[in-house]
Scaffold this active site. Sequence first.
Site, PDB file in Angstrom:
ATOM      1  N   PRO A  21      37.486  38.334  48.665  1.00 53.79           N
ATOM      2  CA  PRO A  21      36.814  38.733  47.427  1.00 53.79           C
ATOM      3  C   PRO A  21      35.750  37.697  47.063  1.00 53.79           C
ATOM      4  O   PRO A  21      35.618  36.681  47.746  1.00 53.79           O
ATOM      5  CB  PRO A  21      37.951  38.672  46.406  1.00 53.79           C
ATOM      6  CG  PRO A  21      38.773  37.499  46.883  1.00 53.79           C
ATOM      7  CD  PRO A  21      38.675  37.501  48.399  1.00 53.79           C
ATOM      8  N   ALA A  33      36.970  39.717  39.638  1.00 54.60           N
ATOM      9  CA  ALA A  33      37.047  39.784  41.100  1.00 54.60           C
ATOM     10  C   ALA A  33      37.397  41.184  41.565  1.00 54.60           C
ATOM     11  O   ALA A  33      37.954  41.975  40.807  1.00 54.60           O
ATOM     12  CB  ALA A  33      38.090  38.801  41.627  1.00 54.60           C
ATOM     13  N   ASN A  34      37.061  41.474  42.821  1.00 57.00           N
ATOM     14  CA  ASN A  34      37.580  42.670  43.483  1.00 57.00           C
ATOM     15  C   ASN A  34      38.890  42.302  44.143  1.00 57.00           C
ATOM     16  O   ASN A  34      39.132  41.142  44.473  1.00 57.00           O
ATOM     17  CB  ASN A  34      36.608  43.153  44.561  1.00 57.00           C
ATOM     18  CG  ASN A  34      35.466  43.957  44.008  1.00 57.00           C
ATOM     19  OD1 ASN A  34      34.988  43.693  42.904  1.00 57.00           O
ATOM     20  ND2 ASN A  34      35.019  44.926  44.770  1.00 57.00           N
ATOM     21  N   ARG A  35      39.704  43.305  44.415  1.00 58.12           N
ATOM     22  CA  ARG A  35      40.971  43.109  45.082  1.00 58.12           C
ATOM     23  C   ARG A  35      40.711  42.990  46.584  1.00 58.12           C
ATOM     24  O   ARG A  35      40.077  43.878  47.170  1.00 58.12           O
ATOM     25  CB  ARG A  35      41.828  44.335  44.799  1.00 58.12           C
ATOM     26  CG  ARG A  35      43.283  44.136  44.931  1.00 58.12           C
ATOM     27  CD  ARG A  35      43.930  45.494  44.898  1.00 58.12           C
ATOM     28  NE  ARG A  35      44.271  45.967  43.562  1.00 58.12           N
ATOM     29  CZ  ARG A  35      45.443  45.710  42.980  1.00 58.12           C
ATOM     30  NH1 ARG A  35      46.332  44.945  43.555  1.00 58.12           N
ATOM     31  NH2 ARG A  35      45.709  46.217  41.814  1.00 58.12           N
TER      32      ARG A  35
END
Length: 217
Positions: A21, A33-35
């Site tokens: 991420p 954040a993205n996973r």
Amino acid sequence: ALGGKSSGGLTGRHMLVTAGPTHEPIDPVRYIANRSSGRQGYAIAGALAALGARVTLVSGPVALPTPPGVDRVDVETAREMANAVAAALPADGAVMVAAVADWHAPEAGSKIKKGDGAPQLQLIENPDILKMLGNSPKRPRLLVGFAAETDDVIAHATEKRARKNADWIVANDVSGDVMGGNANTVHIVTETGVESWERLDKREVARRLADRIADAL
Ligand code: CTP
Ligand code: CA
């Protein structure tokens, strides 16, 4: 003989991989954040190195060991990732597996206090690193993107391939248990069509993709 296609199909090639991420700070203690576990990207970096490539892995924050033979550059934000990718060029091929956060928040030097009420964040779009590479004079000869989708997987991947000037998009359906897991079901979208692979261990996806990349280069 040594150096044959099966053992060293990428000898002498420089491959760039992004993984993990990105973290976009909201203030010194919080981030957006993205996973992403980084597992698929790390497996791809390792598989490319196993085929003899020199591999630069630009990685967001993950809890994974660096695969053998891989040069790792750690970054935190999308803007840092974009700079590290640009600094790693030229490359013969690039595989952009990172789950890059689409936005960042304005700089906040001190901690936002809860007592001040919920912050109204004015998010700012991050650079699109894959698109930047796709339109760069230093564009790698083979440019591979990923697309994690929950609906209309192939249609979105096809659109992204065109919009970002990528050669292939590896699309996966993340509506199931892919995130953080060991298995992945992917579709390879290319100029000529779509190839769907059965559900595989992420390391096997990586090996097959690396073989396909070696054939293409
Ligand atoms: N990507 C990138 N830089 C960004 C966003 C995405 O390099 N700022 C790359 C990813 O690493 C991936 C591909 O682009 O290889 C597709 O990412 P994705 O998030 O699916 O695409 P987006 O254009 O951000 O579209 P969406 O609205 O679906 O998030
Ligand atoms: Ca995105």
